[in-house]
Motif scaffolding. Structure first.
Motif, mmCIF file in Angstrom:
data_model
loop_
_atom_site.group_PDB
_atom_site.id
_atom_site.type_symbol
_atom_site.label_atom_id
_atom_site.label_comp_id
_atom_site.label_asym_id
_atom_site.label_seq_id
_atom_site.Cartn_x
_atom_site.Cartn_y
_atom_site.Cartn_z
ATOM 1 N N LEU A 137 0.821 -1.209 0.000
ATOM 2 C CA LEU A 137 0.000 0.000 0.000
ATOM 3 C C LEU A 137 0.859 1.266 0.000
ATOM 4 N N GLN A 138 2.022 1.208 0.627
ATOM 5 C CA GLN A 138 2.927 2.350 0.552
ATOM 6 C C GLN A 138 3.450 2.521 -0.870
ATOM 7 N N ILE A 139 3.695 1.410 -1.558
ATOM 8 C CA ILE A 139 4.108 1.491 -2.962
ATOM 9 C C ILE A 139 2.982 2.093 -3.802
ATOM 10 N N LYS A 140 1.753 1.635 -3.542
ATOM 11 C CA LYS A 140 0.607 2.178 -4.278
ATOM 12 C C LYS A 140 0.451 3.676 -4.012
ATOM 13 N N ARG A 141 0.751 4.104 -2.795
ATOM 14 C CA ARG A 141 0.645 5.531 -2.480
ATOM 15 C C ARG A 141 1.585 6.358 -3.347
ATOM 16 N N ALA A 142 2.732 5.780 -3.691
ATOM 17 C CA ALA A 142 3.697 6.496 -4.530
ATOM 18 C C ALA A 142 3.306 6.492 -6.004
ATOM 19 N N ILE A 143 2.342 5.650 -6.367
ATOM 20 C CA ILE A 143 1.882 5.581 -7.760
ATOM 21 C C ILE A 143 0.503 6.232 -7.837
ATOM 22 N N PRO A 144 0.349 7.367 -8.491
ATOM 23 C CA PRO A 144 -0.974 7.995 -8.585
ATOM 24 C C PRO A 144 -1.974 7.068 -9.276
ATOM 25 N N SER A 145 -3.203 7.123 -8.801
ATOM 26 C CA SER A 145 -4.240 6.287 -9.397
ATOM 27 C C SER A 145 -4.430 6.613 -10.871
ATOM 28 N N LEU A 146 -4.245 7.883 -11.231
ATOM 29 C CA LEU A 146 -4.425 8.282 -12.622
ATOM 30 C C LEU A 146 -3.342 7.685 -13.520
ATOM 31 N N ALA A 147 -2.172 7.372 -12.936
ATOM 32 C CA ALA A 147 -1.112 6.744 -13.732
ATOM 33 C C ALA A 147 -1.460 5.307 -14.096
ATOM 34 N N MET A 148 -2.432 4.736 -13.379
ATOM 35 C CA MET A 148 -2.844 3.366 -13.654
ATOM 36 C C MET A 148 -3.986 3.296 -14.663
ATOM 37 N N LEU A 149 -4.409 4.452 -15.183
ATOM 38 C CA LEU A 149 -5.534 4.473 -16.118
ATOM 39 C C LEU A 149 -5.328 3.565 -17.334
ATOM 40 N N PRO A 150 -4.159 3.622 -18.003
ATOM 41 C CA PRO A 150 -4.001 2.740 -19.169
ATOM 42 C C PRO A 150 -4.189 1.265 -18.833
ATOM 43 N N LEU A 151 -3.649 0.842 -17.671
ATOM 44 C CA LEU A 151 -3.777 -0.558 -17.279
ATOM 45 C C LEU A 151 -5.211 -0.901 -16.906
#
Length: 294
Positions: A137-151
């Motif tokens: 979850l700390q790793i996910k916090r560093a990755i914006p949710s919007l950056a996961m849009l393509p996936l």
């Protein structure tokens, strides 16, 4: 700096210089403060005081438009925006898009809050849960949710499921971080006292864990509500066919700044009122606390 070093005495108190029979030391007499205590807090709160800032912004916008300093091609005047909003309401276009947007944001907020709280409790009350969950979850916090849009589009397509998932991910991370920090920040002496009193697990959760975690929960909820609106703005402008964001995107194609501003005002009203509702709930639930917020 010198003021901080001056010795202060309560009103009406006597010093060694004025006390009858006290020996004279040759030191200068200490001045006794006779006035009222200086207020160091922010002062009393005003009803609807948080509306003052937005009202001043609207007045400045209106004045700039009326004086001709603001080009209507860049930003429409408040009067034009109000007339456009009335037209959109009369046609039913605004209400339809608002309801769709509220549904998306509400579902994302519900699933995000639920997931974030469950994960925070699992990680905050169990070492095995902490070791398994906190790192990812700390790793996910560093990755914006919007950056996961393509996936997410690749996995879920461009329908409602993808949009709600994007919103829920942003909310869940905020809820987890703040609730987990509040849980792990509970004073260990309370845990020792509960163990000394031989409290059951259920009583310990009800009497110690829940009150101790509520401040962090409400901070996470306020951030989560904000995240839900931010996520909504983005997902409604990506392959959407309805919603306020879609309405604004369509208006951009025809340079209709008044429609765009109507959408922005709608988002702003949603954000302001939802945050105010969370604040009101927080004051009611945490009425036992005395803070600067009043």
């Amino acid at each position: 700096m010198s003021g901080l070093m001056t010795e202060r005495h309560p009103v009406g108190a006597r010093t060694a210089e004025t006390e009858p029979g006290a020996p004279h030391t040759g030191a200068a007499p200490v001045r006794v403060s006779r006035g009222t205590r200086r207020r160091l807090g922010p002062g009393r709160s005003l009803p609807l005081g948080r509306l003052i800032g937005p009202a001043l912004l609207v007045l400045a916008w209106w004045a700039a438009s009326a004086s001709g300093q603001l080009d209507p091609r860049i930003l429409s005047s408040p009067g034009t925006v109000l007339a456009t909003a009335a037209d959109l309401i009369e046609s039913g276009r605004l209400q339809d898009n608002v309801l769709i947007s509220l549904r998306r944001a509400g579902l994302g907020l519900f699933f995000g809050v639920s997931a974030g709280v469950v994960l925070a409790v699992a990680a905050g009350l169990s070492r095995s849960g902490e070791y398994l969950l906190d790192g990812p979850l700390q790793i996910k916090r560093a990755i914006p949710s919007l950056a996961m849009l393509p996936l997410l589009i690749l996995w879920l397509g461009i329908g409602e499921q993808m949009k709600v998932t994007v919103i829920a991910l942003g909310v869940a991370v905020n809820m987890y971080i703040n609730t987990y920090a509040s849980l792990t920040g509970i004073d260990g002496r309370y845990v020792e006292l509960a163990e000394g009193l031989d409290l059951s697990r259920a009583t310990f959760l009800r009497k110690v864990v829940v009150p101790g975690s509520l401040p962090g929960f409400f901070v996470g909820l306020r951030l989560g509500v904000t995240s839900s609106w931010l996520g909504l703005i983005v997902v409604e402008q990506i392959n959407a066919t309805s919603g306020i964001g879609y309405m604004m995107f369509q208006a951009q194609q025809y340079a209709q700044s008044d429609v765009i501003v109507v959408g922005l005002v709608a988002y702003g009203i949603f954000g302001f009122t939802s945050d105010a509702a969370v604040r009101a709930a927080e004051r009611k639930v945490l009425s036992w606390r005395r803070t600067l917020a009043g």
